[in-house]
Design an enzyme around this catalytic site. Sequence first.
Site, PDB file in Angstrom:
ATOM      1  N   LYS A 222       0.993  -1.268   0.120  1.00  0.00           N
ATOM      2  CA  LYS A 222      -0.004  -0.130  -0.008  1.00  0.00           C
ATOM      3  C   LYS A 222       0.884   1.208   0.028  1.00  0.00           C
ATOM      4  O   LYS A 222       0.686   2.343  -0.770  1.00  0.00           O
ATOM      5  CB  LYS A 222      -0.915   0.076   1.311  1.00  0.00           C
ATOM      6  CG  LYS A 222      -1.664   1.098   1.331  1.00  0.00           C
ATOM      7  CD  LYS A 222      -3.123   0.955   0.820  1.00  0.00           C
ATOM      8  CE  LYS A 222      -4.098   1.859   1.082  1.00  0.00           C
ATOM      9  NZ  LYS A 222      -3.841   3.202   0.230  1.00  0.00           N
TER      10      LYS A 222
ATOM     11  N   THR B 142       2.553   1.768  -3.437  1.00  0.00           N
ATOM     12  CA  THR B 142       1.462   2.343  -4.358  1.00  0.00           C
ATOM     13  C   THR B 142       1.297   3.814  -4.041  1.00  0.00           C
ATOM     14  O   THR B 142       1.138   4.698  -5.040  1.00  0.00           O
ATOM     15  CB  THR B 142       0.353   1.600  -4.120  1.00  0.00           C
ATOM     16  OG1 THR B 142       0.773  -0.004  -4.440  1.00  0.00           O
ATOM     17  CG2 THR B 142      -0.661   2.006  -5.265  1.00  0.00           C
ATOM     18  N   GLU B 143       1.120   4.198  -2.931  1.00  0.00           N
ATOM     19  CA  GLU B 143       0.854   5.421  -2.508  1.00  0.00           C
ATOM     20  C   GLU B 143       2.010   6.577  -2.688  1.00  0.00           C
ATOM     21  O   GLU B 143       1.993   7.765  -3.167  1.00  0.00           O
ATOM     22  CB  GLU B 143       0.270   5.473  -0.897  1.00  0.00           C
ATOM     23  CG  GLU B 143      -0.926   4.759  -0.464  1.00  0.00           C
ATOM     24  CD  GLU B 143      -1.892   5.397  -1.035  1.00  0.00           C
ATOM     25  OE1 GLU B 143      -2.025   6.730  -1.644  1.00  0.00           O
ATOM     26  OE2 GLU B 143      -3.094   4.851  -0.996  1.00  0.00           O
ATOM     27  N   SER B 144       3.366   6.204  -2.275  1.00  0.00           N
ATOM     28  CA  SER B 144       4.328   7.132  -2.267  1.00  0.00           C
ATOM     29  C   SER B 144       5.777   6.865  -2.934  1.00  0.00           C
ATOM     30  O   SER B 144       6.757   7.467  -2.831  1.00  0.00           O
ATOM     31  CB  SER B 144       4.445   7.388  -0.759  1.00  0.00           C
ATOM     32  OG  SER B 144       4.866   6.349  -0.067  1.00  0.00           O
TER      33      SER B 144
END
Length: 163
Positions: A62, A65-67
Amino acid sequence: EDAVYLNEANAKLASLREQLLESRMIEHVRRINAKAPAREIVTAVLAAAKSTRLDPVLLLAKIETESHYRPTAVSSSGARGLAQIVRGTAKELGLPWERAFDVNLSVMAGATYLRRQLDAVGGDLHMALGRYNGWDDEQYQAKIMRVQARLRGGRDYVGNYYR
């Protein structure tokens, strides 16, 4: 005596698995972003995952994917940090906005928020990811699943961490 031996052996095996997972996660973060504080991120992920009863590999996927493991990442919508928390969510979680780039605080906030979303939808991971992201985006969810599978060595894995 046999039971004691088996318990000790199982404990040692579990410890070795955790060490292997940690080293694989650190190596993965470094491969994706050589400038990232990989050990600090992975340590924060493991602690937050344990605290929130999340799969650490899911949480790491996660965050990727986010940063892309950039602690100071800022999205076009103003979301900040590794877990890309928006101001309203930060306030809801008690995360001081000026500390949204802190590795430990960002990871814990992201884990806490994901756990809340999972609990709200009865453990449905796809729905929880859609809620976390603000909309139901199949590509976003599929990317997290691909990263998660890659982290697990290419195997498709769904654990019982989500329930």
